[in-house]
Scaffold this active site. Structure first.
Site, PDB file in Angstrom:
ATOM      1  CD  GLU A   3      24.002  39.251  28.696  1.00  0.00           C
ATOM      2  OE1 GLU A   3      24.807  39.300  27.736  1.00  0.00           O
ATOM      3  OE2 GLU A   3      23.774  38.208  29.342  1.00  0.00           O
ATOM      4  CD  GLU A   4      21.339  47.040  22.850  1.00  0.00           C
ATOM      5  OE1 GLU A   4      21.241  48.111  22.216  1.00  0.00           O
ATOM      6  OE2 GLU A   4      20.663  46.021  22.560  1.00  0.00           O
ATOM      7  NE  ARG A   5      17.403  48.852  27.186  1.00  0.00           N
ATOM      8  CZ  ARG A   5      16.119  48.531  27.085  1.00  0.00           C
ATOM      9  NH1 ARG A   5      15.490  47.947  28.101  1.00  0.00           N
ATOM     10  NH2 ARG A   5      15.458  48.779  25.969  1.00  0.00           N
TER      11      ARG A   5
END
Length: 386
Positions: A241-243
């Site tokens: 999700e961060e990427r």
């Protein structure tokens, strides 16, 4: 991606808040070296912006991850990278595992106030000797009765100077490196936590980043997110999700820099004609705009696959790689066309140049993204063949 009127309403809410509550103050926050996280996050929370994809029973909107992507993309309208990065930690880096695997009690205690903006969250994964190599972290948590006793240190902790709690990755037994770690919620005012220093960074100047030490820090075992020993797996999911957030967050950021450069070169005259009339400039800007749209295609496709339950490790890694490199390329190329004005500290393109450099380092360096992609392609040399 098929965006609905609800997606567009969310964009407009962000646009209004950014125009009123963020952009007028960004320059001062840059000078101060910190933005008022509690004050700003509370305004975001009141507008329903911090929990769009979190469970309704804990204060979220219960929408799917595409709405978090709209948040990331919309934050690209901020005149700098600090606030988008700090907000990304709150929405899609420190809280996804808690929302997905935390007990109801733990979610009520920490997720709900993070969604309302009453709590500021941070993520404790990287260490001085373990950045992209997450399996090598040295921070430990040993069980003593009903408590974890934590020792070690974390580095590059965004929001750390103002955070109320940290989503901490620590080794909790002596097993294999990928199966011996747990994610633990640790209140930042717990005895034994020391913020060693606030880091003086090249960019992201308005976002506080700290180095933190843990000396016999005691928290209840019930503060463990999900199952002990599953922390590495949970963190890898959070990284996806961060990427995806990094990819989506780069779209409007790059477009904003390109559009500002178009406006400047249209007005700036050299040898009696607008700079923009030079083919080398308008062709280059056309190339950069094309690259932004290529990144958009990767990000949107990855988001669609993620919503469909597919493994997006390769696409998310490609999007992260492309986003980091493109932010560097766009800011460097555009700064050149501003000439001496682009070299001034307060110039928006100069700020983009400084802030954007982190994109190829934080959240997994470019080289790690290439390693992941190569492994999934089947082209990574086997250990025995080296």
């Amino acid at each position: 991606m098929k965006f609905t009127p609800e997606h567009e309403a969310l964009r407009q809410t962000w646009k209004t808040l950014i125009d009123r509550e963020i952009n007028p103050y960004v320059d001062q926050w840059e000078k101060d070296g910190q933005f008022p996280a509690h004050e700003l996050f509370k305004k975001m929370g009141n507008a329903g912006l911090l929990g769009v994809d979190k469970p309704v029973e804990f204060g979220g909107s219960g929408l799917d991850f595409s709405y978090a992507m709209v948040c990331a993309e919309s934050l690209g309208w901020v005149n700098g990278g600090s606030i988008p990065m700090a907000t990304g930690v709150q929405i899609s880096m420190a809280t996804p595992a808690l929302a997905r695997y935390g007990s109801d009690e733990l979610r009520r205690e920490f997720l709900t106030p993070s969604i309302t903006g009453d709590y500021v969250a941070c993520l404790g994964v990287s260490e001085t000797g373990a950045g992209s190599d997450v399996a090598s972290i040295k921070t430990t948590a040993r069980r003593v009765g009903g408590d974890w006793v934590i020792n070690g240190g974390k580095m590059w902790t965004t929001n750390g100077a103002q955070a109320d709690w940290i989503c901490l990755l620590a080794s909790t037994d002596d097993g294999p490196a990928h199966k011996n770690k747990s994610l633990i919620v640790v209140p930042m005012k717990t005895r034994g936590i020391e913020i060693a220093k606030k880091l003086d960074k090249l960019g992201m100047r308005a976002s506080d980043t700290v180095q933190t030490f843990f000396d016999e820090v005691k928290v209840p075992v019930r503060y463990t997110i999900g199952q002990p020993g599953m922390g590495f797996t949970y963190q890898m999911q959070q990284f996806q999700e961060e990427r995806l957030w990094a990819g989506a967050g780069s779209l409007n950021t790059c477009e904003r820099i390109i559009n500002a450069t178009i406006d400047y070169t249209r007005e700036r005259k050299v040898f009696g004609k607008p700079l923009l009339d030079n083919q080398v400039i308008h062709f280059r800007l056309a190339e950069l705009k094309s690259e932004v749209e290529a990144l958009r295609s990767i990000v949107y496709r990855a988001c669609e696959d993620y919503l469909a339950g597919k493994d997006v490790t390769m696409l998310a890694s490609m999007g992260k790689l492309k986003a980091g490199r493109l932010r560097r390329e766009v800011s460097d190329a555009c700064l050149q066309y501003w000439g001496g004005a682009g070299y001034l500290w307060d110039n928006p393109v100069a700020r983009g140049y400084r802030d954007g450099r982190l994109g190829s380092i934080g959240g997994g360096a470019d080289e790690v993204m290439l390693q992941i992609i190569s492994k999934l392609m089947g082209t990574m040399p086997r250990l025995g063949n080296r």
